[in-house]
Design a protein around this motif. Sequence first.
Motif, PDB file in Angstrom:
ATOM      1  N   VAL A   1       0.743  -1.286   0.114  1.00 17.32           N
ATOM      2  CA  VAL A   1       0.064  -0.092  -0.059  1.00 17.32           C
ATOM      3  C   VAL A   1       0.596   1.482  -0.147  1.00 17.32           C
ATOM      4  O   VAL A   1       2.063   1.488   0.260  1.00 17.32           O
ATOM      5  N   ALA A  23      -3.331   7.053  -3.647  1.00 14.85           N
ATOM      6  CA  ALA A  23      -3.454   5.736  -3.188  1.00 14.85           C
ATOM      7  C   ALA A  23      -3.028   4.576  -3.570  1.00 14.85           C
ATOM      8  O   ALA A  23      -3.736   4.502  -5.090  1.00 14.85           O
ATOM      9  N   LEU A  26      -4.543  -1.045  -2.792  1.00 17.26           N
ATOM     10  CA  LEU A  26      -5.717  -0.909  -1.640  1.00 17.26           C
ATOM     11  C   LEU A  26      -7.016  -0.266  -2.614  1.00 17.26           C
ATOM     12  O   LEU A  26      -6.976   0.375  -3.396  1.00 17.26           O
ATOM     13  N   TYR A 112      -3.111   2.672   7.669  1.00 21.83           N
ATOM     14  CA  TYR A 112      -1.507   3.419   6.470  1.00 21.83           C
ATOM     15  C   TYR A 112      -1.618   4.520   6.382  1.00 21.83           C
ATOM     16  O   TYR A 112      -2.616   5.446   6.811  1.00 21.83           O
TER      17      TYR A 112
END
Length: 123
Positions: A1, A23, A26, A112
Amino acid sequence: VQLQASGGGLVQAGGSLRLSCAASGLTFSSYVMGWFRQAPGKEREFVAAMSWSGGNTDYSDSVKGRFTISRDNAKNTVYLQMNSLKPEDTAVYYCAADAGRIVMVYAESYDYWGQGTQVIVSS
């Protein structure tokens, strides 16, 4: 991630900045996304968070009415629009992802973290 924050910089008081956090690795649309900040010599503090659908948000009292969190699930990106910036907003800003279903203000809830982007507001 990976969470990659960007958009920080130097701005005068009263100015604006927009932070982005991209991101990967994920299922972005399943995560609560949050922004935190840490000023020199201070604890990391909650700034804003948004639910996976965008339907629920929360803000710290210090930024309410000035900052706006938003997300684009198609782009796997969360944003933080910061207006009417003040010198006390100077900090490293971090984005974070929480696999829970409820918007949380506690850093311990987040799974995260990104690397942070520096925001400096001059008076």
